[in-house]
Design an enzyme around this catalytic site. Structure first.
Site, PDB file in Angstrom:
ATOM      1  N   ARG A   1       1.111  -1.544   0.123  1.00  0.00           N
ATOM      2  CA  ARG A   1       0.185   0.028  -0.032  1.00  0.00           C
ATOM      3  C   ARG A   1       0.579   1.323   0.080  1.00  0.00           C
ATOM      4  O   ARG A   1       1.264   1.264   0.884  1.00  0.00           O
ATOM      5  CB  ARG A   1      -0.726  -0.047   0.753  1.00  0.00           C
ATOM      6  CG  ARG A   1      -2.279  -1.279   1.617  1.00  0.00           C
ATOM      7  CD  ARG A   1      -2.864  -0.273   0.728  1.00  0.00           C
ATOM      8  NE  ARG A   1      -3.895  -2.246   0.361  1.00  0.00           N
ATOM      9  CZ  ARG A   1      -4.661  -2.565   1.048  1.00  0.00           C
ATOM     10  NH1 ARG A   1      -5.220  -1.288   2.093  1.00  0.00           N
ATOM     11  NH2 ARG A   1      -5.712  -3.523   0.991  1.00  0.00           N
TER      12      ARG A   1
ATOM     13  N   SER B   1      -7.334  -1.205  -2.949  1.00  0.00           N
ATOM     14  CA  SER B   1      -9.208  -2.221  -1.683  1.00  0.00           C
ATOM     15  C   SER B   1      -9.972  -1.108  -1.489  1.00  0.00           C
ATOM     16  O   SER B   1     -10.973  -0.010  -2.037  1.00  0.00           O
ATOM     17  CB  SER B   1      -8.599  -3.100  -1.013  1.00  0.00           C
ATOM     18  OG  SER B   1      -9.728  -3.466   0.190  1.00  0.00           O
ATOM     19  N   HIS B   2      -9.800  -0.491   0.172  1.00  0.00           N
ATOM     20  CA  HIS B   2     -11.072   0.485   0.292  1.00  0.00           C
ATOM     21  C   HIS B   2     -10.486   1.421   0.581  1.00  0.00           C
ATOM     22  O   HIS B   2     -11.271   3.150   1.498  1.00  0.00           O
ATOM     23  CB  HIS B   2     -11.709   0.358   2.133  1.00  0.00           C
ATOM     24  CG  HIS B   2     -10.673  -0.170   2.935  1.00  0.00           C
ATOM     25  ND1 HIS B   2      -9.979  -1.236   2.913  1.00  0.00           N
ATOM     26  CD2 HIS B   2     -10.637   0.577   4.096  1.00  0.00           C
ATOM     27  CE1 HIS B   2      -8.878  -1.165   4.153  1.00  0.00           C
ATOM     28  NE2 HIS B   2      -9.311  -0.310   4.226  1.00  0.00           N
TER      29      HIS B   2
ATOM     30  N   LYS C   1      -2.259  -6.305  -4.266  1.00  0.00           N
ATOM     31  CA  LYS C   1      -2.457  -7.735  -3.550  1.00  0.00           C
ATOM     32  C   LYS C   1      -1.639  -9.143  -5.361  1.00  0.00           C
ATOM     33  O   LYS C   1      -1.680  -8.588  -5.972  1.00  0.00           O
ATOM     34  CB  LYS C   1      -3.185  -8.532  -3.593  1.00  0.00           C
ATOM     35  CG  LYS C   1      -4.356  -6.948  -2.902  1.00  0.00           C
ATOM     36  CD  LYS C   1      -5.288  -7.211  -2.283  1.00  0.00           C
ATOM     37  CE  LYS C   1      -6.402  -6.340  -1.061  1.00  0.00           C
ATOM     38  NZ  LYS C   1      -7.802  -6.728  -0.797  1.00  0.00           N
TER      39      LYS C   1
ATOM     40  N   ASP D   1     -16.712  -3.177  -1.800  1.00  0.00           N
ATOM     41  CA  ASP D   1     -15.373  -2.342  -0.956  1.00  0.00           C
ATOM     42  C   ASP D   1     -14.916  -2.343  -2.706  1.00  0.00           C
ATOM     43  O   ASP D   1     -15.050  -2.493  -3.891  1.00  0.00           O
ATOM     44  CB  ASP D   1     -14.775  -2.810  -0.298  1.00  0.00           C
ATOM     45  CG  ASP D   1     -13.776  -4.468  -0.424  1.00  0.00           C
ATOM     46  OD1 ASP D   1     -14.423  -5.063  -1.464  1.00  0.00           O
ATOM     47  OD2 ASP D   1     -13.335  -4.153   0.346  1.00  0.00           O
TER      48      ASP D   1
ATOM     49  N   ASP E   1     -12.090  -3.066  -4.386  1.00  0.00           N
ATOM     50  CA  ASP E   1     -11.545  -3.802  -4.749  1.00  0.00           C
ATOM     51  C   ASP E   1     -12.832  -4.928  -4.950  1.00  0.00           C
ATOM     52  O   ASP E   1     -12.482  -6.763  -5.649  1.00  0.00           O
ATOM     53  CB  ASP E   1     -10.077  -4.296  -5.513  1.00  0.00           C
ATOM     54  CG  ASP E   1     -10.331  -5.497  -3.429  1.00  0.00           C
ATOM     55  OD1 ASP E   1     -11.112  -4.696  -2.928  1.00  0.00           O
ATOM     56  OD2 ASP E   1      -9.097  -5.660  -3.855  1.00  0.00           O
TER      57      ASP E   1
ATOM     58  N   ASP F   1     -13.567  -7.347  -3.309  1.00  0.00           N
ATOM     59  CA  ASP F   1     -13.555  -8.862  -2.364  1.00  0.00           C
ATOM     60  C   ASP F   1     -14.587  -8.773  -1.449  1.00  0.00           C
ATOM     61  O   ASP F   1     -14.518 -10.078  -0.530  1.00  0.00           O
ATOM     62  CB  ASP F   1     -11.548  -8.965  -2.325  1.00  0.00           C
ATOM     63  CG  ASP F   1     -11.269  -7.946  -1.476  1.00  0.00           C
ATOM     64  OD1 ASP F   1     -11.695  -6.948  -1.219  1.00  0.00           O
ATOM     65  OD2 ASP F   1     -10.279  -8.050  -1.475  1.00  0.00           O
ATOM     66  N   ARG F   2     -14.835  -7.776  -1.014  1.00  0.00           N
ATOM     67  CA  ARG F   2     -15.371  -7.578   0.575  1.00  0.00           C
ATOM     68  C   ARG F   2     -16.976  -7.338   0.001  1.00  0.00           C
ATOM     69  O   ARG F   2     -16.525  -6.579  -0.388  1.00  0.00           O
ATOM     70  CB  ARG F   2     -15.487  -6.896   1.724  1.00  0.00           C
ATOM     71  CG  ARG F   2     -13.715  -7.541   2.039  1.00  0.00           C
ATOM     72  CD  ARG F   2     -13.388  -6.114   2.906  1.00  0.00           C
ATOM     73  NE  ARG F   2     -13.282  -5.502   3.050  1.00  0.00           N
ATOM     74  CZ  ARG F   2     -13.075  -4.506   3.839  1.00  0.00           C
ATOM     75  NH1 ARG F   2     -13.537  -4.396   5.252  1.00  0.00           N
ATOM     76  NH2 ARG F   2     -13.281  -3.390   3.704  1.00  0.00           N
TER      77      ARG F   2
ATOM     78  N   HIS G   1     -14.540 -10.901   4.927  1.00  0.00           N
ATOM     79  CA  HIS G   1     -13.978 -11.415   3.920  1.00  0.00           C
ATOM     80  C   HIS G   1     -13.819 -12.658   3.966  1.00  0.00           C
ATOM     81  O   HIS G   1     -14.614 -12.876   5.657  1.00  0.00           O
ATOM     82  CB  HIS G   1     -11.810 -11.429   3.992  1.00  0.00           C
ATOM     83  CG  HIS G   1     -11.422 -10.129   3.740  1.00  0.00           C
ATOM     84  ND1 HIS G   1     -11.383  -9.867   2.477  1.00  0.00           N
ATOM     85  CD2 HIS G   1     -11.596  -8.737   4.449  1.00  0.00           C
ATOM     86  CE1 HIS G   1     -10.779  -8.656   2.453  1.00  0.00           C
ATOM     87  NE2 HIS G   1     -10.421  -8.693   3.003  1.00  0.00           N
TER      88      HIS G   1
END
Length: 464
Positions: free
Chosen positions: A13, A99-100, A109, A247, A249, A251-252, A339
């Site tokens: 990040r 992500s968020h 990632k 979120d 990307d 994934d959540r 997740h």
């Protein structure tokens, strides 16, 4: 440029233009190939909708191909699309996403072939150190330069998810989806809509589906209650059966019921765990394992065991969950942060598949989601409360010191500090974030009054 600040425990990040630049992305792409021995092999790379992601993908691809890898550029993708590509096509890959996090951030990632995670324990810091050297000394050309070609996996990804949860027979459901201008704006129409596959008995009401990495409507972080307000209002206004929030990307996935109340990720974990345990048992598995981290509700292992499964507790973080999934051959894993991990999806996390399980659970029974969720929400929780402190380790040590030797409590340092009442009436955990300079507090109790009291006491000690 010192890369140590941007390489975290299980991802990268950084601030765009400062700690993450095209030059850095190129060096990381080259190091990725060399550390994992990928010269002459296929490497996947894609990015989310952030304005910087496209340039970073191109730079990473240049570095990777310079070192001899053949790059398949996946274009715009969600993180679970990357895992699908790495798992189904058995090749390593990377996605540029933060992500968020807010718009000024980006990150990476990474996954090995088979969607096996890459973390600080499995090569991430080796990639960092070699990239650091390439930044200083330049990237040497390989004996044979690799290629860069385009590959679109969206349709195959959608078909894979449809094969894992059959929604064709559910009762008609009205679903509000808040994509937060993130990648769910692309993946939801592909998986739940009729854009690529046959129509399902779902009416999708879209919120903020336009891909825009500047996040003009609200941050793509559904963990923060204020970012759910538009979804909650829309669910009530449209008389919808439920709402889904993803979120950045995708994934959540977070869920709200038909009256706009959030359903806790622990309840979602239990709902999915019961379904996955039953499916595995029907296939002949005697006691399917389910992974959950130590922040999930006490109710999670209780429901797992009641369904005939074996509950396995682990520390927070996707690389740790995925490693334990492999060790235990677990059918499913869930985290308090929403997740959700599936053995049938390469033991990787996917918010979309979790959403499909919730739709299936709701759509195969007549009652509302609030009634279904109530069965799985048996304790009172504070949710995750973040505090910025000068020294997270010192804060945890101070709290530990105040509880050590106290009668009627148990201490555990698996991940941060967990303090549990021997009576079972309450517990709390404090831990430092792996990705941000924050101290995270989670409290749970049998009743609201006790939860409020413990929360306020510990939060007061943290913020003094």
């Amino acid at each position: 440029m010192d890369l140590s600040s941007s390489f975290k425990a299980y991802d990268v990040r950084g601030i765009v233009g400062i700690s993450l630049t095209d030059h850095i992305a190129q060096a990381i792409g080259a190091a990725f190939v060399d550390v994992l021995g990928l010269a002459g092999k296929t490497v996947f790379c894609g990015g989310d909708m952030r304005p910087s992601s496209r340039g970073f993908v191109s730079a990473f691809s240049l570095g990777a191909s310079t070192r001899g890898a053949h790059v398949s550029d996946l274009g715009l993708i969600s993180t679970d699309e990357l895992y699908f590509a790495c798992g189904s096509l058995n090749a390593a890959g990377a996605i540029f996403t933060a992500s968020h996090n807010p718009a000024q951030y980006n990150g990476i990632k990474m996954a090995q072939a088979g969607a096996v995670p890459i973390s600080s324990d499995s090569g991430l810091f080796d990639i960092r150190d070699l990239a650091q050297r390439y930044l200083a000394q330049g990237i040497p050309a390989a004996g044979s330069r690799g290629t860069v070609t385009a590959l679109d996996v969206l349709a195959d990804y959608a078909r894979k998810l449809r094969s894992l949860v059959d929604l064709s027979g559910v009762r008609p459901l009205k679903v509000v989806v808040d994509a937060g201008n993130g990648m769910a704006g692309m993946t939801v129409p592909a998986v739940l809509g009729s854009q690529l596959l046959e129509a399902l008995p779902l009416t999708i009401i879209p919120l903020y589906f336009r891909l825009d990495g500047t996040f003009p409507n609200h941050p793509a972080n559904p963990l923060e209650p204020e970012n759910l307000r538009d979804l909650q209002a829309a669910v009530v206004a449209h008389g919808a059966d439920l709402g889904l929030a993803f979120d950045g990307d995708a994934d959540r996935c977070f869920v709200v019921d038909e009256i706009g109340q959030p359903v806790t990720p622990s309840a979602i974990t239990s709902i999915i765990a019961v379904r996955e345990i039953a499916r595995a048992q029907a296939a002949g598995e005697a006691e399917p394992a389910v992974i959950h981290n130590l922040i999930t509700s006490k109710s999670v292992p209780e429901f797992i065991q009641a369904a005939g499964g074996r509950s396995v507790r682990t520390r927070v973080g996707h690389s740790f969950i995925k490693a334990r999934m492999a060790e235990e051959d677990a059918v499913f894993g869930g985290e308090h942060s929403a997740h959700y991990y599936f053995r049938d999806f390469y033991s990787a996390d996917t918010g979309m598949l979790a959403a499909m399980h919730v739709l299936a659970a709701l759509g195969t029974q007549p009652g509302p989601l609030s009634s279904l969720a109530e069965k799985y929400q048996t304790y009172y929780s504070s949710g995750e409360i973040n505090s910025t402190v000068a020294d997270t380790a010192r804060s945890i040590a101070d709290i530990q010191g105040s509880y050590e030797g106290m009668d009627g409590v148990l201490l555990n340092d698996l991940d941060g500090l967990t303090v549990t009442a021997e009576s079972g009436d309450w517990w709390f955990n404090v831990r430092a974030s792996n990705t941000e300079e924050l101290l995270r507090l989670n409290v749970e109790a049998k009743d609201a009054k006790t939860m409020d009291s413990v929360r306020d006491s510990v939060l007061g000690a943290i913020r003094r």
